[in-house]
Design an enzyme around this catalytic site. Sequence first.
Site, PDB file in Angstrom:
ATOM      1  N   THR A 129       0.816  -1.211   0.000  1.00 49.46           N
ATOM      2  CA  THR A 129       0.000   0.000   0.000  1.00 49.46           C
ATOM      3  C   THR A 129       0.853   1.266   0.000  1.00 49.46           C
ATOM      4  O   THR A 129       1.975   1.261   0.520  1.00 49.46           O
ATOM      5  CB  THR A 129      -0.904  -0.009   1.255  1.00 49.46           C
ATOM      6  OG1 THR A 129      -1.505   1.267   1.417  1.00 49.46           O
ATOM      7  CG2 THR A 129      -0.134  -0.321   2.528  1.00 49.46           C
ATOM      8  N   ASP A 130       0.279   2.339  -0.522  1.00 52.68           N
ATOM      9  CA  ASP A 130       0.972   3.635  -0.474  1.00 52.68           C
ATOM     10  C   ASP A 130       1.176   4.114   0.965  1.00 52.68           C
ATOM     11  O   ASP A 130       2.038   4.954   1.235  1.00 52.68           O
ATOM     12  CB  ASP A 130       0.205   4.700  -1.285  1.00 52.68           C
ATOM     13  CG  ASP A 130      -1.225   4.960  -0.822  1.00 52.68           C
ATOM     14  OD1 ASP A 130      -1.685   4.297   0.131  1.00 52.68           O
ATOM     15  OD2 ASP A 130      -1.890   5.829  -1.428  1.00 52.68           O
ATOM     16  N   GLU A 131       0.379   3.561   1.901  1.00 54.27           N
ATOM     17  CA  GLU A 131       0.449   4.069   3.280  1.00 54.27           C
ATOM     18  C   GLU A 131       1.794   3.785   3.946  1.00 54.27           C
ATOM     19  O   GLU A 131       2.115   4.403   4.960  1.00 54.27           O
ATOM     20  CB  GLU A 131      -0.688   3.482   4.121  1.00 54.27           C
ATOM     21  CG  GLU A 131      -2.044   3.864   3.577  1.00 54.27           C
ATOM     22  CD  GLU A 131      -3.178   3.756   4.580  1.00 54.27           C
ATOM     23  OE1 GLU A 131      -2.919   3.639   5.789  1.00 54.27           O
ATOM     24  OE2 GLU A 131      -4.335   3.800   4.136  1.00 54.27           O
ATOM     25  N   TYR A 154      -1.679  -0.261  11.165  1.00 56.61           N
ATOM     26  CA  TYR A 154      -1.892  -0.965   9.887  1.00 56.61           C
ATOM     27  C   TYR A 154      -0.702  -0.768   8.960  1.00 56.61           C
ATOM     28  O   TYR A 154      -0.100  -1.740   8.473  1.00 56.61           O
ATOM     29  CB  TYR A 154      -3.177  -0.468   9.212  1.00 56.61           C
ATOM     30  CG  TYR A 154      -3.247  -0.801   7.735  1.00 56.61           C
ATOM     31  CD1 TYR A 154      -3.378  -2.118   7.302  1.00 56.61           C
ATOM     32  CD2 TYR A 154      -3.143   0.209   6.758  1.00 56.61           C
ATOM     33  CE1 TYR A 154      -3.417  -2.425   5.935  1.00 56.61           C
ATOM     34  CE2 TYR A 154      -3.190  -0.093   5.409  1.00 56.61           C
ATOM     35  CZ  TYR A 154      -3.326  -1.413   5.002  1.00 56.61           C
ATOM     36  OH  TYR A 154      -3.348  -1.716   3.657  1.00 56.61           O
ATOM     37  N   LYS A 158       2.173  -3.388   7.437  1.00 54.35           N
ATOM     38  CA  LYS A 158       2.409  -3.615   6.010  1.00 54.35           C
ATOM     39  C   LYS A 158       3.869  -3.292   5.656  1.00 54.35           C
ATOM     40  O   LYS A 158       4.499  -4.006   4.873  1.00 54.35           O
ATOM     41  CB  LYS A 158       1.471  -2.752   5.164  1.00 54.35           C
ATOM     42  CG  LYS A 158       0.007  -3.130   5.234  1.00 54.35           C
ATOM     43  CD  LYS A 158      -0.321  -4.484   4.625  1.00 54.35           C
ATOM     44  CE  LYS A 158      -0.201  -4.513   3.124  1.00 54.35           C
ATOM     45  NZ  LYS A 158      -0.646  -5.837   2.573  1.00 54.35           N
TER      46      LYS A 158
HETATM   47  P1  NAD Z   1     -10.056  -6.926   2.680  1.00 52.06           P
HETATM   48  O1  NAD Z   1     -10.015  -6.578   4.126  1.00 52.06           O
HETATM   49  O2  NAD Z   1     -11.277  -6.619   1.897  1.00 52.06           O
HETATM   50  O3  NAD Z   1      -9.796  -8.496   2.502  1.00 52.06           O
HETATM   51  C1  NAD Z   1      -8.804  -9.172   3.220  1.00 52.06           C
HETATM   52  C2  NAD Z   1      -8.969 -10.675   2.952  1.00 52.06           C
HETATM   53  O4  NAD Z   1      -7.902 -11.347   3.644  1.00 52.06           O
HETATM   54  C3  NAD Z   1     -10.283 -11.242   3.470  1.00 52.06           C
HETATM   55  O5  NAD Z   1     -10.821 -12.132   2.524  1.00 52.06           O
HETATM   56  C4  NAD Z   1      -9.867 -11.987   4.730  1.00 52.06           C
HETATM   57  O6  NAD Z   1     -10.719 -13.077   5.046  1.00 52.06           O
HETATM   58  C5  NAD Z   1      -8.462 -12.437   4.371  1.00 52.06           C
HETATM   59  N1  NAD Z   1      -7.636 -12.677   5.560  1.00 52.06           N
HETATM   60  C6  NAD Z   1      -7.443 -11.841   6.604  1.00 52.06           C
HETATM   61  N2  NAD Z   1      -6.652 -12.420   7.520  1.00 52.06           N
HETATM   62  C7  NAD Z   1      -6.312 -13.639   7.026  1.00 52.06           C
HETATM   63  C8  NAD Z   1      -5.507 -14.710   7.508  1.00 52.06           C
HETATM   64  N3  NAD Z   1      -4.884 -14.644   8.692  1.00 52.06           N
HETATM   65  N4  NAD Z   1      -5.369 -15.803   6.724  1.00 52.06           N
HETATM   66  C9  NAD Z   1      -5.991 -15.884   5.522  1.00 52.06           C
HETATM   67  N5  NAD Z   1      -6.792 -14.915   5.032  1.00 52.06           N
HETATM   68  C10 NAD Z   1      -6.948 -13.801   5.781  1.00 52.06           C
HETATM   69  O7  NAD Z   1      -8.767  -6.249   2.056  1.00 52.06           O
HETATM   70  P2  NAD Z   1      -8.582  -5.530   0.633  1.00 52.06           P
HETATM   71  O8  NAD Z   1      -9.041  -4.146   0.740  1.00 52.06           O
HETATM   72  O9  NAD Z   1      -9.102  -6.436  -0.410  1.00 52.06           O
HETATM   73  O10 NAD Z   1      -6.986  -5.481   0.555  1.00 52.06           O
HETATM   74  C11 NAD Z   1      -6.258  -6.580   0.005  1.00 52.06           C
HETATM   75  C12 NAD Z   1      -4.775  -6.249   0.075  1.00 52.06           C
HETATM   76  O11 NAD Z   1      -4.506  -5.075  -0.679  1.00 52.06           O
HETATM   77  C13 NAD Z   1      -4.265  -5.984   1.476  1.00 52.06           C
HETATM   78  O12 NAD Z   1      -2.990  -6.569   1.601  1.00 52.06           O
HETATM   79  C14 NAD Z   1      -4.184  -4.476   1.567  1.00 52.06           C
HETATM   80  O13 NAD Z   1      -3.166  -4.077   2.466  1.00 52.06           O
HETATM   81  C15 NAD Z   1      -3.823  -4.129   0.139  1.00 52.06           C
HETATM   82  N6  NAD Z   1      -4.245  -2.796  -0.326  1.00 52.06           N
HETATM   83  C16 NAD Z   1      -5.546  -2.402  -0.152  1.00 52.06           C
HETATM   84  C17 NAD Z   1      -5.943  -1.163  -0.653  1.00 52.06           C
HETATM   85  C18 NAD Z   1      -7.359  -0.682  -0.511  1.00 52.06           C
HETATM   86  O14 NAD Z   1      -7.647   0.468  -0.842  1.00 52.06           O
HETATM   87  N7  NAD Z   1      -8.301  -1.512  -0.052  1.00 52.06           N
HETATM   88  C19 NAD Z   1      -5.006  -0.345  -1.298  1.00 52.06           C
HETATM   89  C20 NAD Z   1      -3.688  -0.783  -1.428  1.00 52.06           C
HETATM   90  C21 NAD Z   1      -3.329  -2.023  -0.959  1.00 52.06           C
HETATM   91  O1  DAU Z   2      -4.127   4.097   0.642  1.00 51.39           O
HETATM   92  C1  DAU Z   2      -4.369   2.723   0.577  1.00 51.39           C
HETATM   93  C2  DAU Z   2      -5.163   2.317   1.779  1.00 51.39           C
HETATM   94  O2  DAU Z   2      -6.466   2.838   1.606  1.00 51.39           O
HETATM   95  C3  DAU Z   2      -5.201   0.808   1.995  1.00 51.39           C
HETATM   96  O3  DAU Z   2      -3.914   0.350   2.258  1.00 51.39           O
HETATM   97  C4  DAU Z   2      -6.140   0.460   3.155  1.00 51.39           C
HETATM   98  O4  DAU Z   2      -6.255  -0.940   3.263  1.00 51.39           O
HETATM   99  C5  DAU Z   2      -7.487   1.068   2.887  1.00 51.39           C
HETATM  100  O5  DAU Z   2      -8.343   0.826   3.991  1.00 51.39           O
HETATM  101  C6  DAU Z   2      -7.377   2.568   2.634  1.00 51.39           C
HETATM  102  O6  DAU Z   2      -7.013   3.276   3.837  1.00 51.39           O
HETATM  103  P1  DAU Z   2      -7.683   4.681   4.233  1.00 51.39           P
HETATM  104  O7  DAU Z   2      -7.560   4.862   5.689  1.00 51.39           O
HETATM  105  O8  DAU Z   2      -7.177   5.775   3.357  1.00 51.39           O
HETATM  106  O9  DAU Z   2      -9.197   4.358   3.794  1.00 51.39           O
HETATM  107  P2  DAU Z   2     -10.605   4.617   4.488  1.00 51.39           P
HETATM  108  O10 DAU Z   2     -11.644   4.238   3.493  1.00 51.39           O
HETATM  109  O11 DAU Z   2     -10.689   4.035   5.844  1.00 51.39           O
HETATM  110  O12 DAU Z   2     -10.621   6.208   4.642  1.00 51.39           O
HETATM  111  C7  DAU Z   2     -10.443   7.060   3.515  1.00 51.39           C
HETATM  112  C8  DAU Z   2     -10.425   8.477   4.030  1.00 51.39           C
HETATM  113  O13 DAU Z   2     -11.748   8.803   4.514  1.00 51.39           O
HETATM  114  C9  DAU Z   2      -9.506   8.707   5.208  1.00 51.39           C
HETATM  115  O14 DAU Z   2      -8.924   9.997   5.106  1.00 51.39           O
HETATM  116  C10 DAU Z   2     -10.416   8.640   6.417  1.00 51.39           C
HETATM  117  C11 DAU Z   2     -11.725   9.182   5.890  1.00 51.39           C
HETATM  118  N1  DAU Z   2     -12.943   8.625   6.500  1.00 51.39           N
HETATM  119  C12 DAU Z   2     -13.089   7.280   6.550  1.00 51.39           C
HETATM  120  C13 DAU Z   2     -14.226   6.710   7.106  1.00 51.39           C
HETATM  121  C14 DAU Z   2     -14.376   5.209   7.185  1.00 51.39           C
HETATM  122  C15 DAU Z   2     -13.950   9.478   6.947  1.00 51.39           C
HETATM  123  O15 DAU Z   2     -13.831  10.723   6.876  1.00 51.39           O
HETATM  124  N2  DAU Z   2     -15.077   8.921   7.484  1.00 51.39           N
HETATM  125  C16 DAU Z   2     -15.254   7.574   7.599  1.00 51.39           C
HETATM  126  O16 DAU Z   2     -16.303   7.135   8.128  1.00 51.39           O
END
Ligand code: NAD
Ligand code: DAU
Length: 343
Positions: A129-131, A154, A158
């Site tokens: 992730t970019d985070e 988190y 990562k």
């Molecule tokens: P998500 O939370 O929707 O899904 C996570 C999945 O992992 C679920 O199916 C869960 O059951 C499984 N899981 C969790 N713990 C586990 C374990 N111990 N063993 C096996 N499976 C397990 O997550 P997502 O948003 O789909 O993100 C997927 C990946 O992409 C993550 O690694 C996250 O860090 C990365 N990522 C997410 C975003 C985003 O915006 N959502 C952006 C950049 C990177």
């Molecule tokens: O940047 C990549 C990341 O993006 C991934 O690695 C993470 O898995 C994913 O959860 C996401 O993280 P963020 O914290 O950026 O996403 P989130 O959707 O939780 O929040 C997006 C922005 O919105 C953040 O600035 C917090 C704000 N927010 C979020 C929620 C849930 C609100 O203002 N209100 C809310 O209720």
Amino acid sequence: MPKTLVITGGCGFIGSNFVHLLLRERPDWHIVNLDALTYAGNLANLASIADDPRYTFLRVDITDAEALNAALATLPAPPDALVHFAAESHVDRSIVGPEAFLNTNIIGTFRLLEYARKHKQLRYVQVSTDEVYGSLGDEGAFTEDTPIAANSPYSASKASADLMVRAYHHTFGLDVVTTRCSNNYGPFQFPEKLIPLMILHAKDGKPMPVYGNGKNVRDWIHVEDHCRGVLTALEHGKPGEVYNFGGESERDNLQIVQQIADLVCGHHDLIRFVQDRPGHDWRYAMDITKVRRELGWEPRVTFATGLADTIQWYLANPEWCRQVLSQEYRSFYDQWYAGRTNA
Ligand code: NAD
Ligand code: DAU
């Protein structure tokens, strides 16, 4: 060219979109999905392909070395590649309870790397992730050379995993590629994250909670663009390299919440400013020069189209939303899988 691909976390948001993409675009591959089915893992995301002979699901917790190795030992041959999506992924949950993040994101990654160390033919893709780069001010963008400066439990978990991946490449010669992506949105995203949460609250007439002043900025990318990026990195990435993906689509949170309110309920009356997230990163933005130049990848979905389609998807799938929010599917899984191994 991989023929058998193991993915972890395939029942989550991005993983399930990746499985759908692969079955469409790489029809001769066999996909093995390892997922623990946590609250974020949902078999309904893959119900339409569950019986496809090119797809196998194994319920496995990747932190459990014995279960992981036993599951992988059931494959007729060691896989050609492993794409690691599984994670605890929600920043707010990592503030309330960091331990699960350390276990899954760090120890889970370590278990997979140990498996890869014994199967050196395997290409390993770390989905990150970019985070991990921390927070930007109002200018600039993260490049692959930006120092790691994770700020939340988190992102620190990562970043720790990414460093282990790097170390296993450097020390043991593993064929690894790391992708780092900005904020995804699209179908099957669990409604704890900003966009689906706001869509469902606007639809149901519930308050739409904006953290702080709503001016924090994220760089939004449609999940299908991210999945195409991961596939491109898997097939064409150079061993040991990191690749940044992003949508070049920066928005502040308030802009997004207002846009959703406009499209779903036609007014802003539900928007509420609430206490800020502790340690809230100010701004993320990805410099995608490297993936453009070296992998020929471009984001294809504009934010306007992607958001409208995503809203449409959530409105068209009330049963999916109801089931996910009720959590009844989790008690079903617990009953269904009790006593079953690798079901
Ligand atoms: P998500 O939370 O929707 O899904 C996570 C999945 O992992 C679920 O199916 C869960 O059951 C499984 N899981 C969790 N713990 C586990 C374990 N111990 N063993 C096996 N499976 C397990 O997550 P997502 O948003 O789909 O993100 C997927 C990946 O992409 C993550 O690694 C996250 O860090 C990365 N990522 C997410 C975003 C985003 O915006 N959502 C952006 C950049 C990177
Ligand atoms: O940047 C990549 C990341 O993006 C991934 O690695 C993470 O898995 C994913 O959860 C996401 O993280 P963020 O914290 O950026 O996403 P989130 O959707 O939780 O929040 C997006 C922005 O919105 C953040 O600035 C917090 C704000 N927010 C979020 C929620 C849930 C609100 O203002 N209100 C809310 O209720």
